[in-house]
Each structure stands twice: as structure tokens, then as C-alpha cells.
Motif scaffolding. Structure first.
Motif, short mmCIF file in Angstrom:
data_model
loop_
_atom_site.label_atom_id
_atom_site.label_comp_id
_atom_site.label_asym_id
_atom_site.label_seq_id
_atom_site.Cartn_x
_atom_site.Cartn_y
_atom_site.Cartn_z
N LYS A 279 0.83 -1.20 0.00
CA LYS A 279 0.00 0.00 0.00
C LYS A 279 0.87 1.25 0.00
O LYS A 279 0.57 2.24 -0.68
CB LYS A 279 -0.93 0.00 1.22
N ASP B 216 -2.91 2.28 -2.36
CA ASP B 216 -4.00 1.42 -1.88
C ASP B 216 -4.94 1.09 -3.04
O ASP B 216 -5.65 1.96 -3.54
CB ASP B 216 -4.76 2.14 -0.76
N GLN B 217 -4.92 -0.16 -3.48
CA GLN B 217 -5.74 -0.59 -4.61
C GLN B 217 -6.56 -1.81 -4.21
O GLN B 217 -6.14 -2.60 -3.37
CB GLN B 217 -4.85 -0.93 -5.81
N ALA B 218 -7.69 -1.96 -4.90
CA ALA B 218 -8.62 -3.04 -4.55
C ALA B 218 -8.04 -4.43 -4.79
O ALA B 218 -8.42 -5.39 -4.13
CB ALA B 218 -9.91 -2.86 -5.34
N ASN B 219 -7.12 -4.53 -5.74
CA ASN B 219 -6.62 -5.85 -6.13
C ASN B 219 -5.27 -6.21 -5.51
O ASN B 219 -4.59 -7.12 -5.98
CB ASN B 219 -6.51 -5.95 -7.65
N ASP C 170 -4.28 -9.82 -4.66
CA ASP C 170 -3.79 -10.68 -5.75
C ASP C 170 -2.26 -10.61 -5.82
O ASP C 170 -1.59 -11.62 -6.04
CB ASP C 170 -4.38 -10.23 -7.09
#
Length: 428
Positions: A158, A163-166, A169
Motif C-alpha cells: 500500500k 491502496d488498490q482493490a486488487n 492478488d
């Protein structure tokens, strides 16, 4: 009288010959001494430079000591330290803190990279990566669970890429790489190695772009030493000249010489398409945007099929990290707001602080690097159009967010122009 003069001349002749012989001997002795002195100095300078730059033995000693103490582990540790089937060959280092060697690992050829020494403080001329003593392989600590380690990795990502949704993964990708012996479990030594490697931009980028054609493959690691795929041709263009000779070559002639030693134009076009595709890979990719901060020719290479392969990605940094790095940095002029050689922002004269927006996007910098490379030897029927498109590309300003459509249009037009010209040739 004439007879006396003749006799005097004969008496003086041996003295003249002897004096001339002594002069020639002194001259020979002087130039021989000068040659020995210069040769010894060159050997000394080369040796001093080599011993300072090439510290692979020290790097291996530190890594293997940590491995044998059970502090670190990884897919390359046993081969490097026990079996000795992975060994360092030719030194390629350009800085003492970044050790780079060609390496042989059984039947595989690769490039071994290892970090050395601590950065006392960060500045714009330094690396944006901590070195070995700054890491110390002290994280994660004993008793840390795998779930807690995943939380550490997520928090780090992050901060690094935003900060990303994926991001989970990406955490999963990293955990799969961390399992060096593929036993389905992450040991504490494997986690320590992975944590150290995650501080390095190039390692993170290799994981993010592991399925991309132009990114070298990660072959293995041990501590913060890692082995990556070897690239056959290690510079986009240019010729290596002994440094002593290069001192006397004018910079303009040197640039021309670099362009003489290049592949045929269709092959240059194919390599260039590869660079444009790599720009696409790092531009608003799956896990954020990355900035290419050093467009030097020796950071890009290619294989025997003339497919572009990255040689050095250490100066390709996440945009989020770059902004954190340069934000509010004191400056007097714009020259104080530069990272690498190609990531430049401006100096806010009212606050005497660097701004965070890079002036040129990656595509504009790539086109600048390719301009002379592509225009030299370009077919006459496309030369004018190619030149026009390259200059339009170089003129791109502002952030990629502000001109995403124009960025994509110029990139696609360039790729299409080049591909149409070479698609019917054997070089494609």
C-alpha cells in the motif's frame, strides 16, 4: 692547411657519433620509462576500480553466512552455498553498492544481483532502495504467523504502489514466490528473504510483470541476492571502447559512433516496438503506474530474435513511492528535483520545495531515446511521417492521467507505422 682541417674533422666525428648515440639511448630510456609508468598507472587504476566495484566474494560470504545460520533461505541458497552449482562469473557492477555478475546455475545462464552497504541518508543522487545493513534480515520476527506476514506485505505494498482493490492478488503472487522450495509452507528464513527483496524496485516489478514478454524472468533468490534471466545483447545501441581511448573522443563523434553499431533498420523497428509495449506495461498497469527514471541505452537489451528485454529496472519506480520520496524536498532550482536522469519535477520557488508532478511521461522519454536510433537508416517512404510522429511524442507534457487518450493515440500510431513496414519481412 686543408689537410689539418680534414684531420680535425676526422677527430671530431667519433665524438659526434658517440654523443648522438648517448642522446638516442637517453631518449629511448626516457620513453621506455614513461611507457612503463603510464602502463603501471593504468593497471593500478583498473585494478583499484575493479576491487572497489567487484565485491562478489564479500556479497556471497555475507549471504552464505546468514543462510548457514538459518537466518535466510530461498530457492538459490543451497546451490550458491552448499552445492556451489550457482557461481558468479563476469563482474558487471557499475556501483560498489549494487553488485552485478553474470552467473551460471547448472545449465542456466543468468545475472546475479546483490545489494551491499548501508545508505547513510537518502538524497536524489542516491538509490531509492536500502542496502544490506539497513535491512539486516530482521523482519519478520520469530513467532510471526503466515497471516501476519501477509498483513505486513499488504501494508508495505500500500505504501509502495498505493491502496488498490486488487492488492491481495499481488500478495498471493509474492507468497507463491516466497515458497522457494515449493513445499506449500513459508518458513521464517524464506519470509525474511522475501521481505528484504520486497524493498527492491526491480524485484517487485519482476513479480508484477512476470507474465510480460519484455520483463526478464526471476530464476531464484537467497536473502536479498537474486538471479534473473540473462539478456543476450545488453544495450540498445552503442559500442564499448577502452576508457583511455574514450577520453579523447568528442561527445558528438561518440554519439554518432553509437548509432553506427546497431542492427539493421527492420530489426531496430522491432526492438523499438518492444520498448513501446513495455511503456504500455508500466503505464497504469494492473498494480498502478510506474515511472521510468533512467532511459539510458544500457538499461535496454534484446535477444537473438530482436525482442526487447529489460536489462536493468532498478530505476523504474512506483509513482506513489516517487511522490513520497520527492515531496517537500528542499530545492533552489529545478536541477535539485531530479531522480535518476529522467524523472524531473519543478522547484516551487515560493516554498523552496520540489513539486511531485513529473514533467514528461514515460512515452515522451522513450521516444527521445528512440529518435536517432529509428531515424537513422529509416526507409525514405516513411522517414518524414516517422519523424513527425516521434517529435509529437517527445512533445508530450504533463502527467499521463491528464492526457491518457493522447498518450494512447500517439503510442498506437507509432506502433502501427513501424509494424506495417516490417510485418512482411523475415525480421518480424
Amino acid at each position: 692547411m686543408a689537410k689539418g682541417l680534414c684531420s680535425w674533422a676526422w677527430l671530431r666525428k667519433p665524438y659526434y657519433i658517440q654523443a648522438r648515440f648517448s642522446y638516442m639511448r637517453m631518449k629511448y630510456f626516457f620513453f621506455s620509462w614513461l611507457a612503463v609508468f603510464i602502463g603501471s598507472w593504468v593497471v593500478y587504476v583498473q585494478y583499484s576500480s575493479y576491487t572497489e566495484l567487484c565485491r562478489g566474494h564479500d556479497c556471497k560470504s555475507v549471504i552464505c553466512d546468514k543462510y548457514r545460520k538459518g537466518i535466510i533461505d530461498g530457492s538459490a541458497c543451497s546451490s550458491l552455498c552448499d552445492k556451489e552449482t550457482l557461481y558468479l562469473a563476469k563482474c558487471l557492477s557499475t556501483k560498489p553498492n549494487n553488485q552485478v555478475y553474470t552467473g551460471n546455475w547448472g545449465d542456466l545462464e543468468g545475472v546475479v544481483k546483490c545489494q551491499m552497504e548501508e545508505i547513510v541518508r537518502f538524497d536524489l543522487g542516491a538509490e531509492m532502495e536500502p542496502r544490506k545493513e539497513a535491512i539486516l534480515f530482521d523482519k519478520p520476527t520469530k513467532g510471526t504467523s503466515v497471516e501476519k506476514f501477509k498483513e505486513m506485505v499488504l501494508s508495505h505494498l500500500k505504501a509502495k504502489v498505493g491502496d488498490q482493490a486488487n492488492l491481495m492478488d499481488l500478495v498471493s503472487l509474492i507468497i507463491s514466490v516466497a515458497d522457494g522450495n515449493k513445499d506449500g509452507h513459508i518458513s521464517l528464513p524464506e519470509a525474511k528473504s522475501t521481505w528484504a527483496l520486497l524493498q527492491l524496485n526491480e524485484f517487485l516489478l519482476m513479480i508484477i510483470l512476470q507474465d510480460k514478454e519484455h520483463t526478464p524472468k526471476l530464476l531464484g533468490f537467497c536473502g536479498d541476492l537474486y538471479v534473473m534471466e540473462k539478456v543476450q545483447y545488453t544495450s540498445l545501441y552503442g559500442v564499448k571502447i577502452p576508457w583511455l581511448i574514450e577520453l579523447f573522443i568528442p561527445s558528438g563523434l561518440r554519439r554518432s559512433m553509437d548509432q553506427w553499431f546497431t542492427p539493421s533498420w527492420p530489426r531496430k523497428a522491432k526492438i523499438s516496438i518492444g520498448l513501446l509495449e513495455f511503456v504500455e506495461d508500466v503505464f497504469h498497469g494492473t498494480f498502478g503506474n510506474f515511472l521510468m527514471c533512467d532511459m539510458s541505452a544500457n538499461n535496454f537489451g534484446y535477444n537473438e530474435k530482436h525482442d526487447l528485454k529489460m536489462v536493468d529496472m532498478r530505476k523504474i519506480v512506483p509513482e506513489v513511492s516517487f511522490k513520497d520520496f520527492i515531496r517537500d524536498r528542499h530545492c533552489d532550482t529545478d536541477d535539485d528535483c531530479v531522480y535518476g536522469s529522467d524523472c524531473r519535477t519543478t522547484c516551487d520557488q515560493t516554498k523552496k520545495r520540489c513539486t511531485t508532478e513529473v514533467g514528461q511521461p514515460n512515452l515522451a522519454k522513450a521516444c527521445q531515446s528512440l529518435k536517432d536510433y529509428l531515424l537513422r537508416g529509416a526507409p525514405s517512404e516513411i522517414h518524414e511521417e516517422l519523424e513527425k510522429q516521434l517529435y509529437s511524442c517527445i512533445a508530450l507534457k504533463g502527467t499521463a492521467d491528464q492526457m491518457e487518450m493522447e498518450h494512447s493515440l500517439i503510442l498506437n500510431n507509432l506502433k502501427t507505422l513501424l509494424w506495417k513496414k516490417i510485418s512482411h519481412t523475415k525480421d518480424s
